[in-house]
Design an enzyme around this catalytic site. Structure first.
Site, PDB file in Angstrom:
ATOM      1  CE  LYS A   1      -3.816  -2.440   2.097  1.00 26.28           C
ATOM      2  NZ  LYS A   1      -4.593  -2.816   3.287  1.00 26.28           N
TER       3      LYS A   1
ATOM      4  CD  GLN B   1      -3.489  -4.323   6.479  1.00 24.64           C
ATOM      5  OE1 GLN B   1      -3.348  -3.369   5.721  1.00 24.64           O
ATOM      6  NE2 GLN B   1      -4.135  -5.410   6.124  1.00 24.64           N
TER       7      GLN B   1
ATOM      8  CG  ASP C   1      -9.959   0.038   4.431  1.00 22.31           C
ATOM      9  OD1 ASP C   1      -9.607  -0.251   3.270  1.00 22.31           O
ATOM     10  OD2 ASP C   1      -9.258  -0.153   5.435  1.00 22.31           O
TER      11      ASP C   1
END
Ligand code: NAP
Length: 281
Positions: A52, A96, A119
């Site tokens: 990422k 995460q 997200d």
């Protein structure tokens, strides 16, 4: 049969983002910023975070990487996420998952303001999606929609069947297809006749987590088949679809690897840019 090339589409999306991030920087005097928080040393999570961050660099996004030890307390993680929430240079925050067991994931995610929820996991963003309003949508299902768009597959009026109803894939996938005017059926482990449901699909999306679960007898001739599954079998990545047999019947199909997988990070970066643009408008 046309193979849907997720690697190529992902590269195209990233190249377009580079132009957008450069224009953002010129206009607003700062870069689009994405914060990534990793707690602990889970090897798979470390790889995801590294990818990422590399994706951010390539797309011209400033990344703010924060690594906390597995022993970090609930309040330490919450304080970090709250500080990022207050930082004007950070337009998106990604924590995460999974978090170490002693941490309350829900409370930590609640520290991310909806506007920075890259997200698209927050109840408010899922609610907006359900109401067909603008918001951030989970990366994997929006990656599937991007693949359909780039291959000019219009879901309007089509019968779409989504197998899987998780909050991060199946559910938002079904809502996106519904918002794109498909007639949507969502299947799951309690579906009475899965084969009959799948066999009706013009667009079949598999998000189950079981290797080669979707077999050729479950697929209509000419169907578009999208395989979200990522399963490791004997050291190899295998999707939820029996690719070899199903590809003989499908009009379009995504391979695993190289289909939906590469889209996820591209869509995360796209979400970060969209969050930044909304923040300044
Ligand atoms: P999940 O949370 O485990 O959900 C699996 C879904 O499949 C559930 O809704 C479950 O039904 C359903 N299911 C399980 N067994 C079934 C059966 N026998 N018949 C019908 N439905 C069944 O998994 P997920 O997080 O959505 O992920 C799904 C797959 O996508 C996994 O392979 C994962 O690795 C992959 N994935 C890929 C990406 C990517 O970047 N490409 C991103 C995320 C996930 P119930 O709800 O009834 O239990």
């Amino acid at each position: 049969m046309t193979l849907i090339d997720g690697k190529k589409v992902s590269a195209d999306v990233r190249a377009e983002l580079k132009t957008e991030t450069a224009a953002f920087e010129t206009q607003y005097g700062k870069k689009v910023g994405l914060a990534v928080v990793l707690v602990g040393e889970d090897p798979a999570s470390q790889v995801y975070v590294r990818n990422k961050i590399r994706g951010c660099e390539e797309a011209g996004i400033r990344s703010f990487a924060h690594y906390l030890p597995a022993t970090a307390s609930q309040s330490e993680v919450e304080e970090l996420v709250s500080a990022l929430a207050a930082d004007d240079n950070v337009h998106g925050i990604l924590v995460q998952l999974p978090l170490p067991r002693h941490l309350d994931e829900e409370k930590i995610l609640a520290c991310i303001p909806t506007a920075k929820d890259v997200d698209g996991f927050s109840a408010e963003n899922i609610g907006r999606l359900a109401m067909h309003e603008e918001g951030t949508v989970a990366c994997t299902p929006s990656g599937v929609m991007e693949l359909l768009k780039r291959y000019e597959i219009d879901p309007r009026g089509k019968k779409a069947v989504v197998v899987g109803r998780s909050n991060i894939v199946g559910r938002p996938m079904a809502l996106l297809l519904l918002n794109a005017d498909a007639t949507v059926t969502v299947c799951h482990s309690r579906t009475a006749d899965l084969k009959a449901e799948c066999a009706q699909a013009d667009i079949l999306v598999a998000a189950i987590g079981k290797p080669k679960f979707i077999t050729a007898d479950m697929v209509k001739n000419g169907a578009v088949v999208v395989d979200v599954g990522i399963n490791r079998v004997d050291g190899k990545l295998v999707g939820d679809v029996d690719f070899e047999e199903v590809s003989k019947k499908a009009s379009y199909i995504t391979p695993v690897p190289g289909g939906v997988g590469p889209m996820t990070i591209a869509m995360l970066l796209k979400n970060a840019v969209a969050c930044a643009k909304r923040a300044v408008r």
